[in-house]
Design a protein around this motif. Structure first.
Motif, PDB file in Angstrom:
ATOM      1  N   UNK A  97       0.856  -1.189   0.000  1.00 29.29           N
ATOM      2  CA  UNK A  97       0.000   0.000   0.000  1.00 29.29           C
ATOM      3  C   UNK A  97       0.888   1.234   0.000  1.00 29.29           C
ATOM      4  N   UNK A  98       0.722   2.068  -1.031  1.00 26.74           N
ATOM      5  CA  UNK A  98       1.591   3.239  -1.158  1.00 26.74           C
ATOM      6  C   UNK A  98       0.842   4.356  -1.886  1.00 26.74           C
ATOM      7  N   UNK A 144      -2.719   3.320  12.186  1.00 27.70           N
ATOM      8  CA  UNK A 144      -2.532   3.910  10.858  1.00 27.70           C
ATOM      9  C   UNK A 144      -2.063   2.853   9.861  1.00 27.70           C
ATOM     10  N   UNK A 145      -1.160   1.992  10.291  1.00 26.63           N
ATOM     11  CA  UNK A 145      -0.649   0.941   9.404  1.00 26.63           C
ATOM     12  C   UNK A 145      -1.713  -0.130   9.165  1.00 26.63           C
ATOM     13  N   UNK A 146      -2.454  -0.498  10.209  1.00 25.98           N
ATOM     14  CA  UNK A 146      -3.499  -1.511  10.052  1.00 25.98           C
ATOM     15  C   UNK A 146      -4.631  -1.019   9.156  1.00 25.98           C
ATOM     16  N   UNK A 164      -7.275  -2.185   3.828  1.00 23.63           N
ATOM     17  CA  UNK A 164      -7.638  -1.921   2.432  1.00 23.63           C
ATOM     18  C   UNK A 164      -7.016  -2.952   1.500  1.00 23.63           C
ATOM     19  N   UNK A 165      -5.785  -3.350   1.830  1.00 23.63           N
ATOM     20  CA  UNK A 165      -5.129  -4.390   1.038  1.00 23.63           C
ATOM     21  C   UNK A 165      -5.883  -5.710   1.189  1.00 23.63           C
ATOM     22  N   UNK A 166      -6.257  -6.026   2.425  1.00 28.64           N
ATOM     23  CA  UNK A 166      -6.985  -7.278   2.685  1.00 28.64           C
ATOM     24  C   UNK A 166      -8.322  -7.283   1.982  1.00 28.64           C
ATOM     25  N   UNK A 167      -8.989  -6.154   1.935  1.00 25.72           N
ATOM     26  CA  UNK A 167     -10.279  -6.064   1.253  1.00 25.72           C
ATOM     27  C   UNK A 167     -10.118  -6.381  -0.229  1.00 25.72           C
TER      28      UNK A 167
END
Length: 372
Positions: free
Chosen positions: A206-207, A237-239, A244-247
């Motif tokens: 995520x970037x 903040x990191x989670x 979003x990545x997991x979604x």
């Protein structure tokens, strides 16, 4: 003017001598009194300094005097510093020697040294505690009680930790107090490094406000490093980014599963693909033959191919007399039919031939006899 006689001159001289001597004696007596008073002042001051040093000692923890007392306040130290200034200020008398003031000066030095040490330790305590999150019951260092598992404060800067370390880190520490300070400083630095490491791993998936990868391995690594972060604000903040990545990963997996299901439904099962009665009969015959082959129960008669009848063995002969592998010919039960007399018509024979060709195991991809 009448001349003085010798007798008169002698009397006058005697008076002068007595006067000078008396003055000198008086002066000497006064000096002695002044010196005695000065010594008394020095003695009284030393007693006050000794009492003050005892008060300074109360600033330190009884279990380990290297640590400050629990709950110490800056005002406690400043009050003693002001008191030291008042007590230690005396005007030295020239009648006293350096030796007379030696003990006094040593006591002054002791008081000032202890107060200076307490001031520096308080500065260290305040600065180091400011690196970690505090509650009413838990601070990083309070007296000789130390909490080494506290999270660092929100948004702590590396420059801040470096500044505090430069002021209070002690190389080659041997005392418990110095080791404790070093450990707390290292703890704060390690937590900052862990946040940086977690950020670096999260950036791989995520970037710049968007998901850049849904690779499971990269996600798992980023999640593992994020879970090691103690500061809740940084971890959240990191989670949030990892969520979003997991979604996206779950969405992708669902789409792939749906696509596989649609393909399966479009193609259907082999039974569904056999649309005509003839196709279904052929499929059933092929499946039966495959099951028998898998169980070693085929009854194909290879008589004439070099094998013994009913055994399934065959030893075909090539043109040079050497055995040559040949595909077995599957026996297909003759279809029901006839002319009513138990004899097969020409149509029956044609259908049997067709069925035998379509059930040839050498053409069946699932058959051990399959030949592409």
């Amino acid at each position: 003017m009448k001349k003085l006689t010798k007798k008169q001159l002698g009397l006058i001289a005697a008076v002068v001598v007595l006067g000078v001597g008396g003055t000198y004696a008086y002066t000497q007596n006064q000096s002695s009194v002044k010196a005695s008073e000065a010594k008394q002042e020095v003695k009284a001051t030393m007693e006050k300094l000794e009492d003050l040093n005892k008060e300074v000692a109360t600033l330190y923890d009884k279990k380990d005097p290297d640590f400050l007392v629990k709950g110490i306040k800056a005002k406690q130290i400043t009050d003693l510093q002001e008191k030291e200034t008042q007590v230690a200020t005396i005007k030295k008398d020239k009648e006293l020697s350096k030796k007379d003031y030696a003990a006094y000066e040593q006591e002054v030095k002791s008081v000032k040294g202890n107060l200076t040490s307490a001031t520096k330790k308080l500065d260290a305590l305040v600065d180091i505690n400011s690196l970690f999150q505090q509650t009413q019951t838990a601070v990083a260092i309070n007296g000789s009680d130390v909490k080494k598992d506290l999270a660092i404060v929100d948004d702590l800067k590396k420059e801040t930790v470096e500044k505090v370390s430069k002021a209070f880190f002690k190389e080659g520490a041997t005392k418990t107090y110095d080791k404790t300070i070093n450990e707390l400083l290292a703890n704060a630095e390690n937590q900052l490094n862990q946040i940086d490491k977690a950020k670096s791993e999260v950036a791989k998936v995520y970037k710049d406000g968007k998901v850049v990868s849904t690779d499971n391995k990269l996600y798992d690594t980023a999640k593992t490093e994020t879970d090691k972060v103690k500061n809740e604000k940084a971890k959240k903040a990191l989670n949030d980014q990892l969520d979003k990545v997991k979604a996206d990963m779950d969405k992708k997996a669902a789409e792939e599963a749906k696509g596989q299901e649609e393909i399966k439904q479009e193609n259907g099962t082999p039974q569904q693909q056999a649309k005509t009665p003839e196709d279904r009969e052929t499929l059933e015959a092929t499946q039966t033959l495959q099951e028998q082959t898998d169980q070693g129960q085929t009854t194909t008669d290879y008589t004439g191919l070099g094998g013994a009848p009913g055994t399934g063995d065959y030893v075909p002969q090539g043109g040079n007399g050497n055995p040559q592998p040949q595909a077995p010919q599957a026996q297909t039960p003759p279809p029901a039919g006839g002319n009513g007399r138990g004899e097969m018509t020409q149509d029956d024979l044609n259908q049997a031939s067709k069925d035998a060709a379509t059930s040839d195991p050498t053409k069946d991809p699932n058959s051990p006899w399959f030949k592409p």
